[in-house]
Motif scaffolding. Structure first.
Motif, PDB file in Angstrom:
ATOM      1  N   VAL A 216    -199.287  14.492  68.810  1.00  0.00           N
ATOM      2  CA  VAL A 216    -200.160  13.374  69.182  1.00  0.00           C
ATOM      3  C   VAL A 216    -200.640  12.628  67.944  1.00  0.00           C
ATOM      4  CG1 VAL A 216    -202.391  12.767  70.211  1.00  0.00           C
ATOM      5  CG2 VAL A 216    -200.893  14.410  71.361  1.00  0.00           C
ATOM      6  N   LEU A 217    -201.075  13.358  66.914  1.00  0.00           N
ATOM      7  CA  LEU A 217    -201.547  12.731  65.676  1.00  0.00           C
ATOM      8  C   LEU A 217    -200.413  11.990  64.965  1.00  0.00           C
ATOM      9  CD1 LEU A 217    -203.918  15.500  64.253  1.00  0.00           C
ATOM     10  CD2 LEU A 217    -204.575  13.263  65.139  1.00  0.00           C
ATOM     11  N   TYR A 219    -197.556  10.616  66.256  1.00  0.00           N
ATOM     12  CA  TYR A 219    -197.204   9.367  66.931  1.00  0.00           C
ATOM     13  C   TYR A 219    -198.375   8.396  66.967  1.00  0.00           C
ATOM     14  CZ  TYR A 219    -192.742  11.347  68.333  1.00  0.00           C
ATOM     15  OH  TYR A 219    -191.476  11.878  68.316  1.00  0.00           O
ATOM     16  N   GLY A 220    -199.603   8.917  66.964  1.00  0.00           N
ATOM     17  CA  GLY A 220    -200.771   8.041  66.876  1.00  0.00           C
ATOM     18  C   GLY A 220    -200.796   7.288  65.566  1.00  0.00           C
ATOM     19  N   ASN A 221    -200.522   7.995  64.449  1.00  0.00           N
ATOM     20  CA  ASN A 221    -200.460   7.350  63.136  1.00  0.00           C
ATOM     21  C   ASN A 221    -199.314   6.356  63.053  1.00  0.00           C
ATOM     22  OD1 ASN A 221    -202.635   8.357  61.516  1.00  0.00           O
ATOM     23  ND2 ASN A 221    -201.650  10.352  61.526  1.00  0.00           N
TER      24      ASN A 221
END
Length: 319
Positions: A216-217, A219-221
């Motif tokens: 999640v982190l 692809y969030g970045n």
């Protein structure tokens, strides 16, 4: 004959999908076609990567080819056995074969979790750290990462599987499933179960805790970086690629996560079977299409391979 741990069950009976003969026949045809299609398309991806002159040097395709091999192993662990039971309708599986399938299936599942994290890391470095990407994700480091995913995946579950196999199975031996899964097997064990369910739950949750936040982190970045990008062309192309990666991750973790949200009741086993079919048989058939359908490099590699075959046939005809 009783075993040392008090187990009298020497084999389990997998109920599978049950139903009428006509229903089983239709399911047999469907899952056979799906299995052949899944294996064929994943083999195609592996062949394209290894026969092409450019793709084997790119970390993303090293990961993708290994991921395709993982999908072949993953679907082969459960589907052929399910097809056999649909065709014969006996569903008998030995005690040791059941636990072997249980171990391999969950080990491959853990390996897939780490592969999805590795692919998220690759895309994060390529998009968010482009200048450092060639040094960090070299061919050597990529192969080390692939090996680590396989090793960690198969070292994750020996303890839970070993603990469950040491429990006493002295009562019913009917598993209302088409495979040897964690919940149905544990439900047949005779008390006392001790801390075995807790230990197994800790190992299962640890996989999610180690991988889901990281994915999640990452692809969030990536999305945040692409939003800030001023290059419209590269941003659109990167968004197109990343959206397919996110789709694969969502399909896998969404279906696995849904297992924890199944309500109790008479229909629980049917819902469990449906979800399990989705992430063991259907998802592996979709992943190669999702990753490669709109991938220009894969399309170009396929065109190069077809042209090479065409030239080879032309030379053979001339001889």
């Amino acid at each position: 004959m009783d075993l040392v741990n008090g187990t009298t069950v020497q084999a389990f009976i997998l109920l599978g999908f049950g139903g009428e003969l006509q229903k089983r026949f239709l399911l047999l045809i469907f899952f056979t076609a799906l299995y052949v299609f899944t294996v064929a398309e994943n083999i195609t991806v592996i062949t394209l990567v290894f026969l092409d002159a450019q793709l084997p040097r790119l970390p993303m395709y090293i990961l993708l080819s290994n991921f395709s091999w993982l999908e072949i192993c993953y679907v082969t662990t459960t589907v052929p056995r399910m097809l056999l039971d649909l065709a014969s309708h006996h569903g008998i599986i030995s005690f040791h074969a059941c636990f072997l399938q249980f171990y391999i299936f969950f080990s491959l599942g853990v390996t897939e979790c780490f592969f999805l994290s590795a692919m998220a890391l690759d895309r994060y470095l390529a998009i968010c750290q482009p200048l450092r990407y060639p040094q960090i994700m070299s061919q050597y480091s990529c192969y080390v990462l692939v090996a680590a995913c396989w090793v960690v995946g198969f070292l994750w579950y020996p303890i839970p599987v070993g603990l469950i196999s040491k429990l006493s199975f002295c009562g019913p031996n009917v598993i209302d499933h088409f495979m040897c899964d964690f919940g149905p097997i544990l439900a047949l064990a005779c008390p006392p179960l001790g801390i075995v369910p807790l230990v197994c739950q800790v190992f299962m949750n640890a996989v999610m805790v180690c991988n889901v936040p990281f994915v999640v982190l990452s692809y969030g970045n990536i999305i945040f970086t692409l939003i800030k990008s001023t290059n419209q062309g590269s941003r659109k192309k990167a968004f197109s690629t990343i959206s397919f990666h996110i789709m694969v991750v969502t399909l896998f973790y969404g279906s696995v996560g849904a297992m924890y949200l199944i309500p109790g009741g008479e229909s629980q086993s049917e819902v469990t079977k449906a979800i399990t079919v989705f992430y063991t048989a259907i998802t592996p058939s979709l992943n190669p299409l999702i990753y490669c359908l709109r991938n220009d490099q894969v399309k170009e590699a396929l065109e190069r391979l077809l042209k090479r075959k065409e030239r080879w046939f032309q030379r053979k005809e001339m001889i």
